[in-house]
Design a protein around this motif. Structure first.
Motif, short mmCIF file in Angstrom:
data_model
loop_
_atom_site.label_atom_id
_atom_site.label_comp_id
_atom_site.label_asym_id
_atom_site.label_seq_id
_atom_site.Cartn_x
_atom_site.Cartn_y
_atom_site.Cartn_z
N UNK A 97 0.90 -1.19 0.14
CA UNK A 97 0.08 -0.11 0.12
C UNK A 97 0.98 1.06 0.19
N UNK A 98 1.91 1.10 0.65
CA UNK A 98 2.69 2.34 0.63
C UNK A 98 3.40 2.68 -0.54
N UNK A 99 3.97 1.40 -1.25
CA UNK A 99 4.50 1.43 -2.60
C UNK A 99 3.28 2.06 -3.50
N UNK A 100 2.22 1.78 -3.51
CA UNK A 100 1.19 2.14 -4.54
C UNK A 100 0.86 3.78 -4.32
N UNK A 101 0.92 4.18 -3.08
CA UNK A 101 0.75 5.48 -2.73
C UNK A 101 2.03 6.55 -3.09
N UNK A 102 3.05 5.88 -2.72
CA UNK A 102 4.25 6.63 -3.10
C UNK A 102 4.36 6.95 -4.71
N UNK A 103 4.28 5.84 -5.50
CA UNK A 103 4.15 5.62 -6.94
C UNK A 103 3.00 6.75 -7.48
N UNK A 104 1.68 6.65 -6.85
CA UNK A 104 1.02 7.37 -7.18
C UNK A 104 1.03 9.03 -7.04
N UNK A 105 1.69 9.17 -6.00
CA UNK A 105 1.94 10.59 -5.49
C UNK A 105 3.30 11.23 -6.25
N UNK A 106 4.11 10.42 -6.48
CA UNK A 106 5.41 10.95 -7.23
C UNK A 106 5.09 10.83 -8.99
N UNK A 107 4.41 10.09 -9.40
CA UNK A 107 3.84 10.18 -10.70
C UNK A 107 2.89 11.39 -10.93
N UNK A 108 2.21 11.49 -9.89
CA UNK A 108 1.36 12.91 -10.17
C UNK A 108 2.12 14.11 -9.97
N UNK A 109 3.15 14.24 -9.07
CA UNK A 109 4.12 15.50 -9.09
C UNK A 109 5.16 15.34 -10.30
N UNK A 110 5.39 14.33 -10.78
CA UNK A 110 6.12 14.38 -12.17
C UNK A 110 5.34 14.81 -13.15
N UNK A 111 4.19 14.37 -13.33
CA UNK A 111 3.32 14.83 -14.60
C UNK A 111 2.85 16.29 -14.34
N UNK A 112 2.69 16.78 -13.27
CA UNK A 112 2.59 18.28 -12.88
C UNK A 112 3.80 19.17 -13.46
N UNK A 113 4.94 18.42 -13.32
CA UNK A 113 6.23 19.00 -13.74
C UNK A 113 6.38 19.43 -15.34
N UNK A 114 5.65 18.56 -15.95
CA UNK A 114 5.81 18.41 -17.38
C UNK A 114 5.07 19.49 -18.09
#
Length: 184
Positions: free
Chosen positions: A54-71
């Motif tokens: 669950x922690x892995x999923x939440x981290x991947x989701x959050x960091x992907x969202x941050x990555x996408x916002x930077x694009x």
């Protein structure tokens, strides 16, 4: 019509930098969650638990969202998100495995015995073979299990789990549909 479609997808961001940075953060967050569970008197019995997933999923989701916002314009294809998360999972698996090695050696020295006891309990309640075969299995677990074994297993399980989680996150957070390549 071919059975396999070839897609054209552009990589908009520097996903390799995301592998290192976000993978390091994810591994550290997973390590902190293990320490918190230990301090809250809920120590690990296995090198990879549902809480870690669950922690892995939440981290991947959050960091992907941050990555996408930077694009630029927030455009990202499935392929880029999937590759980003695969890298995050592998780096996080290495960091998490190294932490488990330290954790089992220094912080929670009873980890190996708890793992052996939990596996023995599973075999005792679910075994359908002979008593002799069960004792051989339990003896093999006792002989093989060590802190390095559990830490390597935790790192590999995290990396393998990240393959499935990366797919789910990529489906949820992509913003662009791939264009099918035209045959020339």
């Amino acid at each position: 019509m071919g059975l396999i479609r070839r897609y054209e997808s552009e990589m908009y961001g520097d996903y390799r930098k995301g592998w290192i940075l976000y993978g390091l953060y994810t591994g550290l967050i997973m390590s902190v969650s293990v320490l918190l569970r230990y301090l809250l008197t809920y120590p690990m019995e296995s090198p990879s638990t549902w809480i870690d997933n669950v922690v892995l999923f939440l981290c991947m989701f959050m960091f992907t969202y941050l990555y996408r916002k930077k694009l630029y314009c927030g455009k990202v294809f499935f392929k880029e998100v999937y590759v980003l998360n695969l890298g995050i999972g592998i780096v996080a698996g290495v960091i998490y495995g190294l932490f488990l090695w330290y954790y089992g050696s220094s912080v929670d020295t009873e980890l190996v015995q708890r793992y052996i006891d939990s596996q023995e309990y599973i075999y005792l309640n679910n075994w359908e073979g002979t008593e002799e075969d069960m004792k051989e299995k339990i003896d093999a677990i006792k002989n093989l299990t060590s802190v390095p074994y559990l830490s390597i297993m935790g790192g590999i399980l995290t990396a393998v789990t990240s393959i499935m989680i990366a797919f789910i996150v990529a489906l949820l957070l992509r913003t662009e549909k791939n264009v099918v390549k035209q045959k020339k």
